[in-house]
Each structure stands twice: as structure tokens, then as C-alpha cells.
Write an enzyme that holds these catalytic residues in place. Structure first.
Site, PDB file in Angstrom:
ATOM      1  N   GLU A 189      85.337  49.078  52.676  1.00  8.99           N
ATOM      2  CA  GLU A 189      85.311  49.291  51.236  1.00  8.99           C
ATOM      3  C   GLU A 189      84.164  48.526  50.581  1.00  8.99           C
ATOM      4  O   GLU A 189      83.545  49.013  49.626  1.00  8.99           O
ATOM      5  CB  GLU A 189      86.636  48.843  50.618  1.00  8.99           C
ATOM      6  CG  GLU A 189      87.837  49.693  51.021  1.00  8.99           C
ATOM      7  CD  GLU A 189      88.389  49.325  52.382  1.00  8.99           C
ATOM      8  OE1 GLU A 189      89.260  50.046  52.889  1.00  8.99           O
ATOM      9  OE2 GLU A 189      87.936  48.307  52.965  1.00  8.99           O
ATOM     10  N   PRO A 214      83.477  46.945  68.453  1.00  8.31           N
ATOM     11  CA  PRO A 214      84.889  46.818  68.058  1.00  8.31           C
ATOM     12  C   PRO A 214      85.019  46.596  66.549  1.00  8.31           C
ATOM     13  O   PRO A 214      84.159  45.974  65.921  1.00  8.31           O
ATOM     14  CB  PRO A 214      85.374  45.596  68.836  1.00  8.31           C
ATOM     15  CG  PRO A 214      84.393  45.440  69.951  1.00  8.31           C
ATOM     16  CD  PRO A 214      83.086  45.903  69.398  1.00  8.31           C
ATOM     17  N   ARG A 215      86.101  47.063  65.986  1.00  4.19           N
ATOM     18  CA  ARG A 215      86.293  47.009  64.536  1.00  4.19           C
ATOM     19  C   ARG A 215      86.524  45.589  64.040  1.00  4.19           C
ATOM     20  O   ARG A 215      86.035  45.216  62.977  1.00  4.19           O
ATOM     21  CB  ARG A 215      87.483  47.901  64.160  1.00  4.19           C
ATOM     22  CG  ARG A 215      87.827  47.902  62.664  1.00  4.19           C
ATOM     23  CD  ARG A 215      86.798  48.621  61.847  1.00  4.19           C
ATOM     24  NE  ARG A 215      87.192  48.737  60.436  1.00  4.19           N
ATOM     25  CZ  ARG A 215      86.441  49.302  59.509  1.00  4.19           C
ATOM     26  NH1 ARG A 215      85.271  49.801  59.837  1.00  4.19           N
ATOM     27  NH2 ARG A 215      86.853  49.369  58.270  1.00  4.19           N
ATOM     28  N   MET A 263      78.780  41.074  62.768  1.00  3.59           N
ATOM     29  CA  MET A 263      79.331  41.770  61.612  1.00  3.59           C
ATOM     30  C   MET A 263      78.212  42.238  60.684  1.00  3.59           C
ATOM     31  O   MET A 263      77.164  41.594  60.579  1.00  3.59           O
ATOM     32  CB  MET A 263      80.270  40.843  60.832  1.00  3.59           C
ATOM     33  CG  MET A 263      81.495  40.380  61.617  1.00  3.59           C
ATOM     34  SD  MET A 263      82.537  41.737  62.185  1.00  3.59           S
ATOM     35  CE  MET A 263      83.085  42.392  60.609  1.00  3.59           C
ATOM     36  N   GLY A 264      78.450  43.386  60.041  1.00  2.84           N
ATOM     37  CA  GLY A 264      77.538  43.853  59.003  1.00  2.84           C
ATOM     38  C   GLY A 264      76.334  44.610  59.495  1.00  2.84           C
ATOM     39  O   GLY A 264      75.422  44.884  58.709  1.00  2.84           O
ATOM     40  N   GLU A 265      76.289  44.957  60.776  1.00  6.40           N
ATOM     41  CA  GLU A 265      75.108  45.624  61.334  1.00  6.40           C
ATOM     42  C   GLU A 265      75.378  47.055  61.763  1.00  6.40           C
ATOM     43  O   GLU A 265      74.496  47.704  62.343  1.00  6.40           O
ATOM     44  CB  GLU A 265      74.578  44.837  62.528  1.00  6.40           C
ATOM     45  CG  GLU A 265      74.055  43.465  62.191  1.00  6.40           C
ATOM     46  CD  GLU A 265      73.291  42.843  63.331  1.00  6.40           C
ATOM     47  OE1 GLU A 265      72.108  42.502  63.147  1.00  6.40           O
ATOM     48  OE2 GLU A 265      73.875  42.710  64.430  1.00  6.40           O
ATOM     49  N   ASN A 303      84.328  55.741  58.662  1.00  5.58           N
ATOM     50  CA  ASN A 303      83.269  56.457  57.942  1.00  5.58           C
ATOM     51  C   ASN A 303      82.392  57.287  58.882  1.00  5.58           C
ATOM     52  O   ASN A 303      81.602  56.742  59.671  1.00  5.58           O
ATOM     53  CB  ASN A 303      82.420  55.447  57.170  1.00  5.58           C
ATOM     54  CG  ASN A 303      81.466  56.113  56.199  1.00  5.58           C
ATOM     55  OD1 ASN A 303      81.345  57.333  56.146  1.00  5.58           O
ATOM     56  ND2 ASN A 303      80.784  55.302  55.415  1.00  5.58           N
ATOM     57  N   LEU A 330      80.097  59.340  57.783  1.00  3.51           N
ATOM     58  CA  LEU A 330      78.842  59.670  57.102  1.00  3.51           C
ATOM     59  C   LEU A 330      77.691  58.758  57.499  1.00  3.51           C
ATOM     60  O   LEU A 330      76.529  59.142  57.352  1.00  3.51           O
ATOM     61  CB  LEU A 330      79.054  59.614  55.586  1.00  3.51           C
ATOM     62  CG  LEU A 330      80.055  60.623  55.035  1.00  3.51           C
ATOM     63  CD1 LEU A 330      80.236  60.427  53.540  1.00  3.51           C
ATOM     64  CD2 LEU A 330      79.615  62.053  55.333  1.00  3.51           C
TER      65      LEU A 330
END
Length: 422
Positions: free
Chosen positions: A60, A267-268, A307-309, A333, A335
């Protein structure tokens, strides 16, 4: 009904703190900043007449990033507060926006905590993302005299049925929204059926279509791809427990035909990084970890344990599989890889992205696989047919381009609410 609901939250507080403590065994950040969960320690008037955007976690936050950037540019004199509920979401907010925004955790659904929070941050408008529908939060916002808006709202059939079972709690909450910017006409009908005012509900599409792949992102992706060498690369993104095993099994099947293929596995949740690394080694596959700055050049699996990549990593791959879909999570996501012109693969569990997956499927940009065998077969078919791979990727990207514009419409609704409230 809400009194009973609030009492239940107070009773659950010891168990909620216990849950944070237990999650902190693998993710220590869950054992930090507990006072923020109850809005303890804030000084009244910390912010004045702020604009509050509430996301949940990483997904989000990333979806809201273009919105937040525009709000910073369009309303430079308005203090901007961004809240999340998870440490990973918190890290993304800090990394993306630094001290340009104020950031804390959103308090739990306890009336006392929410009242303290409102006095501290004094919002004039609260914008909640996607399905953050909390009766006490909504009531506290209106009691404070602020406007309340839903942005990028979605509501699956499953969620709609669940909310519909609690009309005495849900209908008053939905009626408190001053504007609801939702993704599809079907979802607009569901929100109205749950109690939202029809004239306040606007089907504007998804702001996730309005992502941008800037030059710096493209350069970073190209540099990493160059390190991988001249070989086939596929990515399995945002995987959940129960998905890494079939993903690795499918990769082993692909290696049987194309032994130089590289899997980028993402991994999430960060608390799973070490467990997934152990699974990879247990399969006898060679491994490099991004967090250790290890080279992906000669290995079979590149574990993206940072994270964030993710958006950047999609650009390195020839084919993308998006997780949360082989298990009943509801998908993630689709998209982001589509924007990179990548063929998109997914499992069958897509209830969180029903409309988007239908658009991609209708355009020929999506392949749905049900198990490791179908995943491997589809990967091999795409690797062996460059024209099909190119065509499917272009079809996916065309869907993204054709559906842009929700961000501008949503910003217009936000401006209307700020004008009304001024």
C-alpha cells in the site's frame, strides 16, 4: 454495536501485545515502538491541520508513493502524516520520503488511543488506502471534525460478503466517508450496498496504473542485469509460505532444459529470508544473497533478501511470476512487471486483483498456472519462443498505459475535500 466492538478490542489488547512479542522473535522491529500502537506519549498539537494518509504495509505504501509525492508538491504548506501498521511499511515510508513527511504507526482500534492520536496530529483530511475500513478510526475522524476519504478502494466478493454480515457496524461506518475513490464500477456498487452514499462513490480506476519507471530505476535494473550475464532470467516475486517449494521445483525442471537459467526469488516477508535460503540449499541449488552483496553471475538462485527493490528487480527478468497466488492469499501487484513489458505469470488465487488480472488476461498479457508443473511448462514455452515472450510482455504493458489517470482523478477529489474543509 460499536460499543461491543470497542469492548472486544480492549479485551484483546494483552493478546495483541503478545502477538507482537512472538512475531518479534524473527522480526525484532515488532518489539519496538509499542507506545505508538496505543498513541501514548504524544504531545497534543504535535501537528496542526495536517493531511493524514494511512497505508498498511509495503504494498500500500508503494501504491501510495506517487500520490504522496504529488501531495507534497501541491500542498507544501500542509503538514503530511503517513502511517502504516507494519515495520516493513514503516521502513518504506522512511526510505521513500525521509523527513519530508511525519511518520508513526497507526494506533489500534481502541477509542482512547484514537482520540489521543487525533489531538496530537490534528488532521483536517484523512485518506485511507484500499480496504482500511475500521469503524472506530472512522468515528474518531468524524468526531474530530475532519474529512474522511477512501483512495484506491477495492473490495473483493469475499470481503463484501464478510462486511455484509455486520450491517449494524458497517453501514454507519460507510456513511461517514465524505468521498470514496474506488477501482471499478463493481466495487462502487458493493460500497453503496454496504452503506456508502451513492453520490460520494467514484469509480476512477487504480492508482497502481500510474507508476513510473524513472531513469535512475532503469539504470539500477540494467546494471544488476549486466551482473547476471547473458542467460535466461525469471523472477518469482512476493512469495508466501507454501509457494517457495513449487517455485524451486519448477526452476529445477527448467534447469533440466536450460541449465544456465537464473531464478531471482523474492520472499514477501523479511522474517522468512533465512528459511527460504535454507530451502534453496536443501534443494542442492547454488545461491547468492543480495543482502550479502554476493554476485549473481554463476549461481542458480539469486535470493533478493532486501526490502524496497522489487520494482527494480522486475526489470532484470525475462519472465515474471507474482506470488501470493499459488496459495489463497489473493495475489499481489501484477502491474509492476507489466510496466516493464514482462510476460506475467500468476497462480489461480487472485481475488485481491480480480479486475486487473481480467484486464491483463483479456489482453493476452497474463498466464495463470495452477502448480509447479504448469509453471515450469509455461516458463519453458516462453523461453523457447522469443516472439511469444515479446508479444505477451507488450500486451501487458499496453494494459498499464491504457488505464493510467486514476491518480489525477483522486487528487482532484482530495482537493475538493480540502477546499470544503477550509
Amino acid at each position: 454495536m460499536r460499543t461491543f466492538y470497542s469492548a472486544l478490542w480492549y479485551l484483546l489488547l494483552p493478546f495483541l501485545f503478545l502477538r507482537l512479542w512472538l512475531r518479534g522473535r524473527k522480526a525484532p522491529a515488532y518489539r519496538q515502538r509499542w507506545a505508538q500502537r496505543m498513541a501514548w506519549g504524544y504531545r497534543p498539537g504535535t501537528l496542526k491541520n495536517s493531511l493524514w494518509v494511512h497505508a498498511v504495509s509495503v504494498g500500500e505504501t508503494l501504491a501510495a508513493a506517487p500520490l504522496i509525492e504529488r501531495l507534497l508538491a501541491d500542498h507544501p504548506d500542509t503538514p503530511l502524516l503517513v502511517t502504516t501498521t507494519t515495520p516493513t511499511g514503516s521502513e518504506r515510508v522512511k526510505a521513500l520520503f525521509g523527513d519530508r513527511v511525519s511518520h508513526v504507526y497507526c494506533p489500534w482500534e481502541v477509542p482512547g488511543a484514537l482520540n489521543r492520536f487525533m489531538k496530537a496530529f490534528d488532521p483536517q483530511l484523512v485518506v485511507v488506502l484500499e480496504t482500511e475500513l475500521w469503524p472506530n478510526l472512522c468515528a474518531a475522524v468524524k468526531r474530530h471534525g475532519a474529512k474522511l476519504m477512501l483512495m484506491n478502494g477495492r473490495l473483493s466478493e469475499k470481503s463484501y460478503r464478510g462486511y455484509g454480515k455486520l450491517p449494524r457496524l458497517v453501514r454507519p461506518m460507510m456513511a461517514q466517508f465524505d468521498a470514496l475513490a474506488v477501482q471499478t464500477a463493481v466495487e462502487a456498487e458493493r460500497y453503496v450496498a454496504l452503506g456508502a452514499w451513492p453520490e460520494r462513490v467514484h469509480a476512477i480506476g487504480s492508482v497502481k496504473f500510474d507508476m513510473t519507471l524513472d531513469a535512475a530505476l532503469r539504470d539500477s535494473s540494467a546494471a544488476l542485469r549486466a551482473q547476471m550475464g547473458e542467460r535466461r532470467v525469471w523472477i518469482a516475486a512476493s512469495t508466501h509460505p507454501g509457494e517457495d517449494e513449487p517455485v524451486l521445483a519448477a526452476h529445477q525442471q527448467v534447469l533440466g532444459s536450460h541449465p544456465d537459467t537464473l531464478l531471482v526469488l523474492v520472499p514477501r516477508h523479511p522474517e522468512r529470508f533465512n528459511d527460504v535460503a535454507a530451502q534453496i540449499r536443501g534443494k542442492g541449488l547454488s545461491l547468492a544473497r543480495r543482502s550479502a552483496d554476493e554476485s549473481p553471475a554463476e549461481v542458480q538462485v539469486y535470493l533478493a533478501d532486501t526490502m524496497g527493490e522489487l520494482l527494480m528487480l522486475f526489470g532484470t527478468a525475462d519472465v515474471a511470476f507474482v506470488g501470493g497466488s499459488l496459495v489463497p492469499v489473493g495475489g499481489h501487484n501484477l502491474l509492476e512487471p507489466a510496466a516493464w513489458e514482462k510476460p506475467v505469470l500468476t497462480g489461480p488465487h487472485l481475488h485481491n486483483f480480480t479486475a486487473i488480472s481480467q484486464l491483463l488476461d483479456d489482453a493476452g498479457g497474463l498466464s495463470v498456472v495452477n502448480n509447479e508443473r504448469e509453471l515450469a511448462t509455461t516458463l519453458l514455452a516462453l523461453f523457447d519462443d522469443a516472439e511469444r515472450c515479446r508479444r505477451q510482455g507488450q500486451a501487458a504493458a499496453a494494459v498499464v498505459e491504457a488505464n493510467r489517470g486514476a491518480l489525477e482523478k483522486g487528487l482532484g477529489l482530495i482537493s475538493e475535500q480540502l477546499t470544503v474543509n477550509s
